[in-house]
Design an enzyme around this catalytic site. Sequence first.
Site, PDB file in Angstrom:
ATOM      1  N   HIS A  78      -6.117  -0.510   6.125  1.00 18.16           N
ATOM      2  CA  HIS A  78      -6.228  -1.138   7.279  1.00 18.16           C
ATOM      3  C   HIS A  78      -7.597  -1.069   7.813  1.00 18.16           C
ATOM      4  CE1 HIS A  78      -1.911  -1.292   6.778  1.00 18.16           C
ATOM      5  NE2 HIS A  78      -1.806  -0.162   7.572  1.00 18.16           N
ATOM      6  N   LYS A  96      -1.640   3.867  22.313  1.00 21.20           N
ATOM      7  CA  LYS A  96      -1.397   3.129  21.095  1.00 21.20           C
ATOM      8  C   LYS A  96      -2.470   1.943  21.205  1.00 21.20           C
ATOM      9  CE  LYS A  96       0.235   0.172  17.740  1.00 21.20           C
ATOM     10  NZ  LYS A  96       0.124   0.449  16.611  1.00 21.20           N
ATOM     11  N   LYS A 131       0.948  -1.215  -0.071  1.00 21.80           N
ATOM     12  CA  LYS A 131      -0.107  -0.064   0.205  1.00 21.80           C
ATOM     13  C   LYS A 131       0.907   1.372   0.108  1.00 21.80           C
ATOM     14  CE  LYS A 131      -1.210   1.621   4.344  1.00 21.80           C
ATOM     15  NZ  LYS A 131      -0.086   2.234   4.825  1.00 21.80           N
TER      16      LYS A 131
HETATM   17  C1  BG6 Z   1       1.511   1.240   8.244  1.00 20.98           C
HETATM   18  C2  BG6 Z   1       1.245   2.795   8.218  1.00 20.98           C
HETATM   19  O1  BG6 Z   1       0.699   0.942   7.279  1.00 20.98           O
HETATM   20  O2  BG6 Z   1       0.851   0.951   9.394  1.00 20.98           O
HETATM   21  C3  BG6 Z   1       1.838   3.466   9.318  1.00 20.98           C
HETATM   22  O3  BG6 Z   1       1.760   3.335   7.061  1.00 20.98           O
HETATM   23  C4  BG6 Z   1       1.380   2.951  10.726  1.00 20.98           C
HETATM   24  O4  BG6 Z   1       1.691   4.817   9.423  1.00 20.98           O
HETATM   25  C5  BG6 Z   1       1.395   1.420  10.593  1.00 20.98           C
HETATM   26  O5  BG6 Z   1       2.167   3.478  11.528  1.00 20.98           O
HETATM   27  C6  BG6 Z   1       0.507   0.706  12.004  1.00 20.98           C
HETATM   28  O6  BG6 Z   1       0.959  -0.428  11.805  1.00 20.98           O
HETATM   29  P1  BG6 Z   1       0.670  -1.258  13.364  1.00 20.98           P
HETATM   30  O7  BG6 Z   1       0.714  -2.706  12.988  1.00 20.98           O
HETATM   31  O8  BG6 Z   1       1.588  -0.961  14.319  1.00 20.98           O
HETATM   32  O9  BG6 Z   1      -0.697  -0.884  13.651  1.00 20.98           O
END
Ligand code: BG6
Length: 503
Positions: A254, A355, A162
């Site tokens: 996502h 997070k 992506k």
């Molecule tokens: C990525 C994005 O696809 O996913 C990032 O480009 C983001 O900006 C990341 O930080 C988040 O992934 P995860 O697995 O840490 O939730």
Amino acid sequence: MRKPDPCVLVIFGASGDLTARKLIPALYEMRAIGALPEHFKVLGVSRREKTDDAWRAELAASVQQHAKRWDAERWAEFAKCIHYFAGDAAQTAMYSGLEERLRKFDEESNTHGNRLFYLSVGPELYESIVQRIEDAALVTEGKRWCSINSSERSWQRIIIEKPFGHDEQSAASLNRTLGRVFEEEDIYRIDHYLGKEVVQAMLVLRFANTIFEPVWNHRYIDHVQVTAVETVGVGNRTAFFDSTGAIRDMIQSHLLQIFAFVAMEPPTAITAEDIRAEKIKAVRAIRPTTPETVATHGVLGQYGKSADEDAYVDLPGVAKGSTTETYAAIKLHVDNWRWAGTPFYFRTGKHMAKKCTEIVVQFKPPAANLFPGIPHQSGKVLGNRLVIEIAPFQQTRLRFESKVPGTPLSIASVEMQADFDKQFGVEALEAYGPLLIDAMRGDQSLYKHRIEVESGWAAVMPFLDSSSATIRKSIASNYAPGSWGPAAADEMMARDGRAWHNE
Ligand code: BG6
């Protein structure tokens, strides 16, 4: 489960961050659990001149940092299958050399002509690389045949990272280019969220139980929230992020994938075709947001200054006066029999309070209140709530109302919790590993279909195109780093009589 076929994984963009931080550590982890094919090679392609050994040494440092477990001996064994090829993927000249190198692998390492191309380069290079792969006849078996009988014939597949396009038209154009060279069965549009355990576990939760499915619809569910917020800012990715923004980076990809698993109908069987057919229907059922409703259905934000970082708009690499969103909250309706009237709220942001990636399914309160005068810990019956947490912990929590022991009668909300990590005692694998193995096995269940991607763009475009001008114009520093985002996002929920799940 079918073993992955022998193959060469050709990574375009070998010097990139993704290769070092995610792909190689994930492959190392897959080797440790014996999931890689016996005859397997990785060939990294990038411009800088480098020997195999030099690249291996760089990768070793990264794997030590990013893999869960480091074992020098195990790495040394695995590193033997890693090779490097210096060349500019945008130049036709290098492809004959690449072809020769791949043929050599087939002769010496029994990789059977099977190639898995991985495009881990800037999206502006996707189409030209695909075109050059075709011009150099690297897709040797023609198209359809290679997928159908992969045990007898060699196959060539491609994984594309992506962002897949930057709007509906560019995604359609990329799909057309890919379709001229590869069959849809050989095109793997990756979304690492689909490799996360809990996202896949949605299928089991919904369809291996009987208690959820009867209430999984607009009659019982008030609304659904899909959240992916992070404490980190955009870091050193300002150039990429400023031309992308949170909607393209997170929601179009996502979060809509998570949505598809929550909203889809039961597939006929757990096959790639059946799962993807149902996901496509769910994404296509999203009601188009009209320009008139964008302002009430969406909130965009940009983080302001913190103690140790400048405000987004002042970061080096960010265009002066940029209106690219680092936060987005949008509401979408789904016009189908199951979901009519139940909104889905999506939210993502950088530099947020914590997070957290989760799905919140908020059920409606009971139709009649049998306990009007009875004291309730929260003031009122809240309605059941199912929280499916994907990160930082893999948990599912169900809230329900309970009598507080003793007299007089009073009510409190309690929670039942299933903790995947504790319950099964196994650590989650890095999401990329199982996805790469699936591609080597020819299983597209956890990859996106062409129509899903294009429909996903259609769903978010009004929040990106000129219709979003009103919500975009005053976003500069409209939320403090470490907060839950702009106040306007809470107001959007409050107007609907709802609130974000900020726990
Ligand atoms: C990525 C994005 O696809 O996913 C990032 O480009 C983001 O900006 C990341 O930080 C988040 O992934 P995860 O697995 O840490 O939730």
